[in-house]
Design a protein around this motif. Structure first.
Motif: not given
Length: 212
Positions: A49, A60, A175, A178-181, A193-194, A197-198, A201
């Motif tokens: 990343i 990530s 946020a 948006e960063n939840t897989d 949640v990563n 990346t969170l 962001a």
């Protein structure tokens, strides 16, 4: 005749070794590498990343520490799960020098004391009832390098991060989403949640002055 037959057998064995070395030792690895680069380039190269300037800042797949010069957790960042070296939110996890599981059983008094200490530290840091502390917030992952935390864990950390960044809580929760897989294949495992990346962001969209 026997000597000639032996020579032929050995020659055939050498030829077979050369052929299979070329096929399995050269051609096959090149083919697999080529397919990976074409179809899964990011994953094949380590899921790297980058920051806003395009500089590689990590993977990530691996957690990172977000601490000040004294090693204390920075409030403006979400924190990953603890490692075998950490005691709680003020003693962050993701310690690569102690990667791996602790291998302690549930009846181990040291493990019980460690978990109890982590619960108290987390509850105090994020102002919640100790009974509500998420399991993943006080237990290390198998590797100790997992960047994922539960959505519940992230939600409890959100108010602290929002306050430190002077943001509305809804912005931070957006946020997180948006960063939840999601679950693998839609049903395996749990959403997570990563953290890496969170935090990246948040730094990109809502930067704060460097601390520590």
């Amino acid at each position: 005749m026997k000597f000639g037959a032996a020579i032929r057998r050995h020659t055939a064995a050498v030829r077979a070794m050369v052929v299979f070395t070329i096929i399995l030792g050269i051609a096959y690895p090149l083919m697999v590498t080529g397919i990976a680069q074409l179809a899964f380039k990011n994953k094949a190269n380590g899921s790297l990343i980058t920051d806003a300037s395009g500089q590689v800042v990590g993977s990530s797949l691996l957690c990172q520490q977000y601490v000040d010069k004294n090693g204390d957790a920075l409030a403006q960042y979400f924190q990953a799960r603890p490692s075998n070296a950490s005691g709680g939110p003020t003693d962050p996890g993701c310690n690569y020098t102690l990667s791996g599981g602790g291998n302690r059983g549930t009846n181990d008094p040291t493990l019980k004391d460690t978990i109890r200490g982590r619960i108290d530290a987390y509850a105090k840091a994020y102002s919640i009832d100790p009974a509500k502390v998420p399991e993943d917030a006080v237990t290390a992952s198998g590797s100790g390098e997992d960047p994922g935390i539960s959505v519940e864990n992230a939600d409890y950390q959100a108010p602290s991060v929002a306050k430190a960044r002077n943001l509305d809580l809804s912005v931070v929760r957006k946020a997180i989403k948006e960063n939840t897989d999601g679950r693998n294949l839609g049903f395996l495992g749990e959403e997570y949640v990563n953290v890496v990346t969170l935090n990246l962001a948040l730094d990109k969209n809502h930067p704060v002055a460097a601390a520590g």
